[in-house]
Design a protein around this motif. Structure first.
Motif, PDB file in Angstrom:
ATOM      1  N   ASP A   1      48.297  17.076  30.784  1.00 33.61           N
ATOM      2  CA  ASP A   1      49.205  17.148  29.495  1.00 33.61           C
ATOM      3  C   ASP A   1      50.568  17.138  29.868  1.00 33.61           C
ATOM      4  O   ASP A   1      50.789  18.157  30.625  1.00 33.61           O
ATOM      5  CB  ASP A   1      48.483  18.096  28.592  1.00 33.61           C
ATOM      6  CG  ASP A   1      47.272  17.755  27.881  1.00 33.61           C
ATOM      7  OD1 ASP A   1      46.961  16.528  27.962  1.00 33.61           O
ATOM      8  OD2 ASP A   1      46.604  18.734  27.252  1.00 33.61           O
ATOM      9  N   HIS A   2      51.466  16.508  29.512  1.00 35.52           N
ATOM     10  CA  HIS A   2      52.638  16.664  29.610  1.00 35.52           C
ATOM     11  C   HIS A   2      53.087  16.386  31.125  1.00 35.52           C
ATOM     12  O   HIS A   2      54.183  17.172  31.656  1.00 35.52           O
ATOM     13  CB  HIS A   2      53.274  17.772  29.219  1.00 35.52           C
ATOM     14  CG  HIS A   2      53.303  17.925  27.738  1.00 35.52           C
ATOM     15  ND1 HIS A   2      53.489  17.234  26.532  1.00 35.52           N
ATOM     16  CD2 HIS A   2      52.446  19.072  26.938  1.00 35.52           C
ATOM     17  CE1 HIS A   2      53.323  17.584  25.488  1.00 35.52           C
ATOM     18  NE2 HIS A   2      52.483  18.709  25.657  1.00 35.52           N
ATOM     19  N   HIS A   3      52.258  15.662  31.741  1.00 36.95           N
ATOM     20  CA  HIS A   3      52.599  15.578  33.402  1.00 36.95           C
ATOM     21  C   HIS A   3      52.448  16.676  34.021  1.00 36.95           C
ATOM     22  O   HIS A   3      52.761  16.804  35.225  1.00 36.95           O
ATOM     23  CB  HIS A   3      53.803  14.608  33.592  1.00 36.95           C
ATOM     24  CG  HIS A   3      53.933  13.462  33.040  1.00 36.95           C
ATOM     25  ND1 HIS A   3      52.816  12.406  32.946  1.00 36.95           N
ATOM     26  CD2 HIS A   3      55.096  12.653  32.335  1.00 36.95           C
ATOM     27  CE1 HIS A   3      53.132  11.292  32.411  1.00 36.95           C
ATOM     28  NE2 HIS A   3      54.467  11.329  31.884  1.00 36.95           N
ATOM     29  N   LEU A   4      51.637  17.801  33.653  1.00 37.33           N
ATOM     30  CA  LEU A   4      51.336  18.957  34.252  1.00 37.33           C
ATOM     31  C   LEU A   4      50.000  19.290  34.604  1.00 37.33           C
ATOM     32  O   LEU A   4      49.186  18.873  33.883  1.00 37.33           O
ATOM     33  CB  LEU A   4      52.141  20.148  33.263  1.00 37.33           C
ATOM     34  CG  LEU A   4      53.571  20.049  32.973  1.00 37.33           C
ATOM     35  CD1 LEU A   4      53.828  21.029  32.099  1.00 37.33           C
ATOM     36  CD2 LEU A   4      54.422  20.437  34.547  1.00 37.33           C
ATOM     37  N   TRP A   5      49.608  20.105  35.701  1.00 34.86           N
ATOM     38  CA  TRP A   5      48.209  20.252  36.203  1.00 34.86           C
ATOM     39  C   TRP A   5      48.236  21.682  36.287  1.00 34.86           C
ATOM     40  O   TRP A   5      49.234  22.618  36.554  1.00 34.86           O
ATOM     41  CB  TRP A   5      48.047  19.569  37.501  1.00 34.86           C
ATOM     42  CG  TRP A   5      48.137  17.991  37.173  1.00 34.86           C
ATOM     43  CD1 TRP A   5      49.210  17.088  37.058  1.00 34.86           C
ATOM     44  CD2 TRP A   5      46.926  17.279  36.857  1.00 34.86           C
ATOM     45  NE1 TRP A   5      48.797  16.092  37.027  1.00 34.86           N
ATOM     46  CE2 TRP A   5      47.380  15.891  36.936  1.00 34.86           C
ATOM     47  CE3 TRP A   5      45.705  17.306  36.692  1.00 34.86           C
ATOM     48  CZ2 TRP A   5      46.710  14.837  36.409  1.00 34.86           C
ATOM     49  CZ3 TRP A   5      45.070  16.317  36.518  1.00 34.86           C
ATOM     50  CH2 TRP A   5      45.606  15.066  36.218  1.00 34.86           C
ATOM     51  N   ARG A   6      47.224  22.383  36.300  1.00 37.45           N
ATOM     52  CA  ARG A   6      46.750  23.743  36.479  1.00 37.45           C
ATOM     53  C   ARG A   6      47.392  24.539  35.347  1.00 37.45           C
ATOM     54  O   ARG A   6      47.259  24.522  34.164  1.00 37.45           O
ATOM     55  CB  ARG A   6      47.269  23.987  37.952  1.00 37.45           C
ATOM     56  CG  ARG A   6      46.773  23.136  38.900  1.00 37.45           C
ATOM     57  CD  ARG A   6      46.467  23.728  40.548  1.00 37.45           C
ATOM     58  NE  ARG A   6      47.436  24.390  40.961  1.00 37.45           N
ATOM     59  CZ  ARG A   6      48.248  23.692  42.110  1.00 37.45           C
ATOM     60  NH1 ARG A   6      48.060  22.466  42.304  1.00 37.45           N
ATOM     61  NH2 ARG A   6      49.270  24.242  42.606  1.00 37.45           N
ATOM     62  N   LYS A   7      48.083  25.792  35.927  1.00 41.03           N
ATOM     63  CA  LYS A   7      48.419  26.708  35.159  1.00 41.03           C
ATOM     64  C   LYS A   7      49.952  27.275  35.139  1.00 41.03           C
ATOM     65  O   LYS A   7      50.667  26.582  36.175  1.00 41.03           O
ATOM     66  CB  LYS A   7      47.438  27.786  35.198  1.00 41.03           C
ATOM     67  CG  LYS A   7      47.390  28.613  36.585  1.00 41.03           C
ATOM     68  CD  LYS A   7      46.228  28.126  37.559  1.00 41.03           C
ATOM     69  CE  LYS A   7      46.212  28.823  38.727  1.00 41.03           C
ATOM     70  NZ  LYS A   7      44.812  28.336  39.349  1.00 41.03           N
ATOM     71  N   SER A   8      50.147  28.431  34.650  1.00 38.94           N
ATOM     72  CA  SER A   8      51.584  29.064  34.648  1.00 38.94           C
ATOM     73  C   SER A   8      52.460  28.564  33.482  1.00 38.94           C
ATOM     74  O   SER A   8      53.714  29.088  33.808  1.00 38.94           O
ATOM     75  CB  SER A   8      52.310  28.835  36.232  1.00 38.94           C
ATOM     76  OG  SER A   8      52.918  27.720  36.330  1.00 38.94           O
ATOM     77  N   TYR A   9      52.193  27.801  32.873  1.00 43.31           N
ATOM     78  CA  TYR A   9      52.978  27.156  31.583  1.00 43.31           C
ATOM     79  C   TYR A   9      52.797  27.773  30.297  1.00 43.31           C
ATOM     80  O   TYR A   9      51.542  28.388  30.145  1.00 43.31           O
ATOM     81  CB  TYR A   9      52.830  25.567  31.663  1.00 43.31           C
ATOM     82  CG  TYR A   9      52.767  24.959  32.946  1.00 43.31           C
ATOM     83  CD1 TYR A   9      53.816  24.678  33.748  1.00 43.31           C
ATOM     84  CD2 TYR A   9      51.402  24.480  33.638  1.00 43.31           C
ATOM     85  CE1 TYR A   9      53.769  24.157  35.174  1.00 43.31           C
ATOM     86  CE2 TYR A   9      51.435  23.857  34.813  1.00 43.31           C
ATOM     87  CZ  TYR A   9      52.668  23.954  35.270  1.00 43.31           C
ATOM     88  OH  TYR A   9      52.631  23.022  36.600  1.00 43.31           O
ATOM     89  N   PRO A  10      53.745  27.620  29.766  1.00 35.43           N
ATOM     90  CA  PRO A  10      53.555  28.410  28.262  1.00 35.43           C
ATOM     91  C   PRO A  10      52.934  27.517  27.197  1.00 35.43           C
ATOM     92  O   PRO A  10      52.739  28.067  26.173  1.00 35.43           O
ATOM     93  CB  PRO A  10      55.169  28.739  27.854  1.00 35.43           C
ATOM     94  CG  PRO A  10      55.924  27.516  28.504  1.00 35.43           C
ATOM     95  CD  PRO A  10      55.075  27.293  29.862  1.00 35.43           C
TER      96      PRO A  10
END
Length: 540
Positions: free
Chosen positions: A348-357
């Motif tokens: 999602d949103h070209h992001l992977w794994r964690k640490s995002y809000p």
């Protein structure tokens, strides 16, 4: 007073009244004649995002056992991990406090000891405390510390558990699972798929199910339930390593998802602009474990098939644990809670794994099933929309155990919400995470029942999402002129929230752009640093 009541009551009602006097506890929940608090089973898989369970009302995941717990209890639809990576999430969990109060603001070691600790507090309340799976209590994962795990004393990292059986991941030699696997499958490689611990790809587990870490962890829990014979209640934490990568479920579960409809990754215009240029070549080799990347739909689908299959295998093992409680006759004297340390963006949103809000990372499942022995009057199968967070789990356990919550603990018991008592519950939830993966990924956030505001401290970038109209966070409202007043209102909320921290955070009534990564707040218990951590120059 009681004698007067008895004189005016018919005999059979007087008898019932006397019995009612014996069925009580100091927290107001009726338990049993012996005044024994309920057992607590806490199921805590790693990296399970909130919308990937069937009870959330979608058809993405097949999770009948977690759905059963939700249908027989309560599902919290706005549950979060305020600092959504493994270690700070567990700091909130163990202390019952939010990021600033527990002291850990980023991916760094939790303290050796805290003033308040979940297993120790329950142990002091008369519980036998047992945990199996991934606890993450040791300072693993911090490469900068370069600590030799074999030189650290295990007893320093128990936090009050009587007994632990670890399955931290293949790279950690202190695992009980690793030793067990070597003894039971001496001729097999423990990593049968060849996938790494942050790999986005999926692979078929090549051995019998019983050798899998997910099955092993469930079996440790089942053996504990079957063998527990003491009259004292037990606190059982079952911390599954999966669905954290590697995505290595049994073939039958991968096959199950091959022809199912699985949503494509959500990508907003803001995220296409911000992250769309990373790793445009859609090759499996390029996307092994990058935290951001613009990959093809086929790569995203392969990853999601493996993730979902791992979740369904996990759910199957949860069903075995429920069956163990039923066979032992303990289901209706056991509080069951299911949650996770964070989610996984899964492209999602070209992001992977964690640490995002964002919701895929910070949103976690939270399900509570209460036993009949608690005697509370509440509807089963309810969906609760109040904002809850991992810090609320310890206060909930203390509540049902009859232990008064310490005043400085900012988490709150969720039992009142289950009973419909919503007065005084938080209207806004604070979230934050220090630098992770890349320098600019350092943020603080606030959310209420509608909006989410995010401030990136290194760049000063702001984001504002309307979670009611835009649950996928595709449209950043911060750049739109007709949301100027709404943005300013949320900016001021953040100013008020951060002002007490000093001029490093707020100066002259404005949010500060900070170059320095803030890992610890002044509330981190530095007196409990392990020697190896305390002497490390990275800790200030």
């Amino acid at each position: 007073m009681y004698s007067m009541i008895l004189r005016v009551l018919p005999i059979r009602f007087a008898v019932l009244f006397i019995l009612e006097l014996f069925v009580f506890s100091i927290n107001g929940y009726s338990q049993n004649i012996e005044n024994k608090p309920p057992n607590i089973v806490f199921i805590f898989p790693d990296q399970l995002r909130s919308d990937y369970i069937g009870a959330e009302g979608n058809n993405i995941a097949y999770t009948p056992n977690m759905d059963r717990i939700a249908n027989e209890g309560a599902l919290f639809s706005r549950a979060y991990s305020a600092s959504p990576t493994c270690l700070p999430a567990r700091a909130a969990l163990i202390t019952g406090m939010g990021p600033w109060k527990n002291g850990l603001l980023s991916y760094a070691p939790i303290a050796t000891k805290y003033k308040y600790e979940m297993p120790q507090m329950l142990r002091d309340a008369g519980y036998y405390t047992f945990a199996t799976g991934k606890l993450h209590f040791k300072p693993i994962g911090s490469v900068e510390l370069n600590i030799k795990m074999s030189e650290l004393d295990n007893s320093k990292f128990m936090h009050g558990f009587h007994e632990i059986k670890l399955c931290e991941g293949w790279g950690h030699p202190q695992n009980d699972y690793n030793v067990w696997f070597k003894e039971n499958a001496p001729n097999l490689e423990i990593d049968g798929t060849g996938l790494g611990p942050t790999d986005h790809r999926s692979g078929i587990y090549p051995y019998d199910d019983e050798l899998h870490p997910t099955a092993w962890t469930a079996n440790q829990a089942n053996e504990f339930i079957d063998s527990h014979s003491s009259k004292e209640p037990f606190f059982l934490k079952i911390a599954f390593h999966r669905p954290h990568p590697p995505f290595d479920p049994p073939k039958r579960w991968l096959d199950f998802y091959k022809n199912r409809v699985i949503p494509k990754a959500i990508v907003g215009s803001w995220s296409e602009e911000k992250f769309g240029g990373f790793n445009e070549a859609p090759s499996p080799k390029a996307q092994l474990n990058a935290p951001r990347g613009n990959y093809s739909d086929s790569i995203v689908r392969d990853s999601r098939e493996g993730y979902l299959a791992a979740i369904s295998f996990l759910d199957e093992q949860i069903g075995n644990i429920i069956s163990s409680l039923e066979r032992k006759g303990e289901l209706e004297n056991t509080l069951i809670v299911i949650s996770s340390d964070h989610g996984d963006m899964m492209g999602d949103h070209h992001l992977w794994r964690k640490s995002y809000p964002y919701e895929g990372s910070a949103g976690v499942p939270l399900i509570i099933r209460w036993p009949e022995s608690l005697g509370i009057r509440a509807s089963r199968g309810q969906v609760i929309k109040e904002l809850v967070e991992l810090r609320d789990i310890l206060p909930t356990f203390l509540d049902v155990a009859g232990v008064e919550k310490p005043s400085e603990m900012d988490g709150m018991s969720m039992m009142g919400l289950i009973e419909g008592k919503k007065k005084g519950w938080r209207k806004v939830l604070d979230m934050e995470h220090g630098e992770c993966y890349w320098k600019e990924n350092s943020w603080t956030g606030l959310t209420d029942h509608r909006y989410k505001y995010i401030y990136y401290s290194v760049t000063g970038e702001e984001q504002l999402f309307d979670l009611v109209k835009d649950p996928g966070e595709e449209k950043n409202l911060a750049s739109l002129s007709h949301y100027k007043n709404t943005l300013e209102r949320w900016r001021q909320k953040m100013v008020v929230h951060l002002a007490e921290r000093g001029e490093e955070w707020v100066k002259d009534g404005k949010l500060v752009i900070r170059e320095e990564n803030v890992v610890y707040s002044p509330n981190y218990p530095t007196e409990y640093y392990p020697k190896e951590i305390k002497n490390n120059p990275l800790i200030k």
